[in-house]
Design a protein around this motif. Structure first.
Motif, PDB file in Angstrom:
ATOM      1  N   SER A 285      13.294  -0.036  10.275  1.00  0.00           N
ATOM      2  CA  SER A 285      12.158   0.427   9.478  1.00  0.00           C
ATOM      3  C   SER A 285      12.502   0.272   8.004  1.00  0.00           C
ATOM      4  CB  SER A 285      11.882   1.898   9.808  1.00  0.00           C
ATOM      5  OG  SER A 285      10.905   2.429   8.941  1.00  0.00           O
ATOM      6  N   PHE A 286      11.540  -0.228   7.229  1.00  0.00           N
ATOM      7  CA  PHE A 286      11.730  -0.383   5.784  1.00  0.00           C
ATOM      8  C   PHE A 286      10.382  -0.091   5.136  1.00  0.00           C
ATOM      9  CE2 PHE A 286      12.334  -2.370   1.704  1.00  0.00           C
ATOM     10  CZ  PHE A 286      13.690  -2.278   1.450  1.00  0.00           C
ATOM     11  N   VAL A 287      10.267   1.085   4.531  1.00  0.00           N
ATOM     12  CA  VAL A 287       8.994   1.554   3.982  1.00  0.00           C
ATOM     13  C   VAL A 287       9.053   1.576   2.460  1.00  0.00           C
ATOM     14  CG1 VAL A 287       7.409   3.523   3.853  1.00  0.00           C
ATOM     15  CG2 VAL A 287       8.501   2.940   6.025  1.00  0.00           C
ATOM     16  N   ILE A 288       8.055   0.948   1.819  1.00  0.00           N
ATOM     17  CA  ILE A 288       7.884   1.034   0.363  1.00  0.00           C
ATOM     18  C   ILE A 288       6.964   2.228   0.119  1.00  0.00           C
ATOM     19  CG2 ILE A 288       7.133  -0.154  -1.736  1.00  0.00           C
ATOM     20  CD1 ILE A 288       7.369  -2.796  -0.074  1.00  0.00           C
ATOM     21  N   ILE A 289       7.428   3.215  -0.621  1.00  0.00           N
ATOM     22  CA  ILE A 289       6.667   4.451  -0.793  1.00  0.00           C
ATOM     23  C   ILE A 289       5.454   4.253  -1.704  1.00  0.00           C
ATOM     24  CG2 ILE A 289       6.793   6.818  -1.693  1.00  0.00           C
ATOM     25  CD1 ILE A 289       9.670   6.896  -0.581  1.00  0.00           C
ATOM     26  N   GLU A 290       5.624   3.543  -2.813  1.00  0.00           N
ATOM     27  CA  GLU A 290       4.544   3.406  -3.790  1.00  0.00           C
ATOM     28  C   GLU A 290       3.601   2.250  -3.462  1.00  0.00           C
ATOM     29  OE1 GLU A 290       8.299   4.824  -5.787  1.00  0.00           O
ATOM     30  OE2 GLU A 290       7.800   3.047  -4.638  1.00  0.00           O
ATOM     31  N   PRO A 291       2.318   2.398  -3.802  1.00  0.00           N
ATOM     32  CA  PRO A 291       1.401   1.263  -3.693  1.00  0.00           C
ATOM     33  C   PRO A 291       1.561   0.349  -4.909  1.00  0.00           C
ATOM     34  CG  PRO A 291       0.222   3.171  -4.513  1.00  0.00           C
ATOM     35  CD  PRO A 291       1.633   3.622  -4.214  1.00  0.00           C
ATOM     36  N   GLY A 292       1.109  -0.890  -4.779  1.00  0.00           N
ATOM     37  CA  GLY A 292       1.062  -1.809  -5.919  1.00  0.00           C
ATOM     38  C   GLY A 292       2.345  -2.554  -6.226  1.00  0.00           C
ATOM     39  N   VAL A 293       3.321  -2.515  -5.330  1.00  0.00           N
ATOM     40  CA  VAL A 293       4.589  -3.219  -5.546  1.00  0.00           C
ATOM     41  C   VAL A 293       4.480  -4.609  -4.922  1.00  0.00           C
ATOM     42  CG1 VAL A 293       7.074  -3.232  -5.073  1.00  0.00           C
ATOM     43  CG2 VAL A 293       5.896  -1.054  -5.501  1.00  0.00           C
ATOM     44  N   GLN A 294       4.634  -5.640  -5.723  1.00  0.00           N
ATOM     45  CA  GLN A 294       4.651  -6.999  -5.181  1.00  0.00           C
ATOM     46  C   GLN A 294       6.046  -7.273  -4.633  1.00  0.00           C
ATOM     47  OE1 GLN A 294       3.149  -9.499  -8.408  1.00  0.00           O
ATOM     48  NE2 GLN A 294       1.347  -9.803  -7.132  1.00  0.00           N
ATOM     49  N   PHE A 295       6.089  -7.887  -3.437  1.00  0.00           N
ATOM     50  CA  PHE A 295       7.375  -8.111  -2.783  1.00  0.00           C
ATOM     51  C   PHE A 295       7.273  -9.266  -1.805  1.00  0.00           C
ATOM     52  CE2 PHE A 295       5.008  -5.561   0.161  1.00  0.00           C
ATOM     53  CZ  PHE A 295       5.406  -5.978   1.417  1.00  0.00           C
ATOM     54  N   ASN A 296       8.432  -9.735  -1.395  1.00  0.00           N
ATOM     55  CA  ASN A 296       8.545 -10.632  -0.248  1.00  0.00           C
ATOM     56  C   ASN A 296       9.843 -10.280   0.478  1.00  0.00           C
ATOM     57  OD1 ASN A 296       9.968 -12.103  -2.494  1.00  0.00           O
ATOM     58  ND2 ASN A 296      10.462 -13.452  -0.787  1.00  0.00           N
ATOM     59  N   TRP A 297       9.942 -10.722   1.729  1.00  0.00           N
ATOM     60  CA  TRP A 297      11.110 -10.358   2.539  1.00  0.00           C
ATOM     61  C   TRP A 297      11.375 -11.454   3.573  1.00  0.00           C
ATOM     62  CZ3 TRP A 297      10.834  -9.392   7.866  1.00  0.00           C
ATOM     63  CH2 TRP A 297       9.541  -9.376   8.393  1.00  0.00           C
TER      64      TRP A 297
ATOM     65  N   THR B   4      10.517   2.792  -4.724  1.00  0.00           N
ATOM     66  CA  THR B   4      11.348   3.650  -3.885  1.00  0.00           C
ATOM     67  C   THR B   4      11.109   3.242  -2.442  1.00  0.00           C
ATOM     68  OG1 THR B   4      10.962   5.410  -5.483  1.00  0.00           O
ATOM     69  CG2 THR B   4      11.958   6.044  -3.398  1.00  0.00           C
ATOM     70  N   VAL B   5      12.185   3.119  -1.679  1.00  0.00           N
ATOM     71  CA  VAL B   5      12.075   2.699  -0.282  1.00  0.00           C
ATOM     72  C   VAL B   5      12.778   3.706   0.630  1.00  0.00           C
ATOM     73  CG1 VAL B   5      11.926   0.258  -0.888  1.00  0.00           C
ATOM     74  CG2 VAL B   5      14.152   1.237  -0.362  1.00  0.00           C
TER      75      VAL B   5
ATOM     76  N   THR C  49       0.875  -1.154   0.000  1.00  0.00           N
ATOM     77  CA  THR C  49       0.000   0.000   0.000  1.00  0.00           C
ATOM     78  C   THR C  49       0.924   1.219   0.000  1.00  0.00           C
ATOM     79  OG1 THR C  49      -0.026  -0.043   2.427  1.00  0.00           O
ATOM     80  CG2 THR C  49      -1.821  -1.180   1.283  1.00  0.00           C
ATOM     81  N   GLU C  50       0.373   2.416  -0.138  1.00  0.00           N
ATOM     82  CA  GLU C  50       1.207   3.617  -0.098  1.00  0.00           C
ATOM     83  C   GLU C  50       1.860   3.748   1.275  1.00  0.00           C
ATOM     84  OE1 GLU C  50       0.908   8.403  -0.977  1.00  0.00           O
ATOM     85  OE2 GLU C  50      -0.860   7.145  -1.171  1.00  0.00           O
ATOM     86  N   MET C  51       3.174   4.009   1.304  1.00  0.00           N
ATOM     87  CA  MET C  51       3.964   4.135   2.542  1.00  0.00           C
ATOM     88  C   MET C  51       3.866   2.866   3.387  1.00  0.00           C
ATOM     89  SD  MET C  51       5.438   6.959   2.025  1.00  0.00           S
ATOM     90  CE  MET C  51       6.242   7.328   3.559  1.00  0.00           C
ATOM     91  N   HIS C  52       4.033   1.729   2.758  1.00  0.00           N
ATOM     92  CA  HIS C  52       3.894   0.406   3.377  1.00  0.00           C
ATOM     93  C   HIS C  52       5.106   0.071   4.250  1.00  0.00           C
ATOM     94  CE1 HIS C  52       2.115  -3.737   3.178  1.00  0.00           C
ATOM     95  NE2 HIS C  52       3.316  -4.010   3.662  1.00  0.00           N
ATOM     96  N   GLN C  53       4.896  -0.092   5.541  1.00  0.00           N
ATOM     97  CA  GLN C  53       5.960  -0.475   6.470  1.00  0.00           C
ATOM     98  C   GLN C  53       6.116  -1.995   6.418  1.00  0.00           C
ATOM     99  OE1 GLN C  53       8.865  -0.723   8.277  1.00  0.00           O
ATOM    100  NE2 GLN C  53       8.260   1.244   9.143  1.00  0.00           N
ATOM    101  N   VAL C  54       7.278  -2.459   5.979  1.00  0.00           N
ATOM    102  CA  VAL C  54       7.541  -3.899   5.879  1.00  0.00           C
ATOM    103  C   VAL C  54       7.842  -4.499   7.250  1.00  0.00           C
ATOM    104  CG1 VAL C  54       9.084  -5.637   4.862  1.00  0.00           C
ATOM    105  CG2 VAL C  54       8.334  -3.676   3.489  1.00  0.00           C
TER     106      VAL C  54
END
Length: 93
Positions: A77-89, A49-50, A18-23
């Motif tokens: 803290s690791f935040v993904i700024i954009e929404p719609g990014v598929q990821f795993n960690w 962008t993170v 989501t927008e500003m997604h905290q991983v």
């Protein structure tokens, strides 16, 4: 110098940001502090962008990913700024 970890944590499936997604998740309620990952691995499917540890934004190309090891700064803290990014960690703490 190295650190002996306690456990591992990470994605249970491919996730969409989501927008500003905290991983980094909230810690268990009985902890007095948040997670402090000594190893961290992030894999993105598209460009994004993170912000790492509330620092300046960093651009990652699609499928570039981001990895740290015990000799790098810990991840709080690791935040993904954009929404719609598929990821795993995955991380060690």
């Amino acid at each position: 110098m190295y650190r002996i970890g306690s456990n591992f944590i990470g994605s249970s499936k491919l996730t969409t940001s989501t927008e500003m997604h905290q991983v980094v998740p909230s810690p268990p309620t009985h902890w007095s502090k948040g997670y402090n990952f000594y190893r961290f691995s992030f894999h993105n499917t598209i460009p994004c962008t993170v912000k790492i540890n509330e620092d300046e934004p960093i651009f990652l190309r699609g499928r570039q990913g981001f990895n740290t090891d015990y000799y790098d700064a810990p991840i709080r803290s690791f935040v993904i700024i954009e929404p719609g990014v598929q990821f795993n960690w995955v991380a060690g703490y």
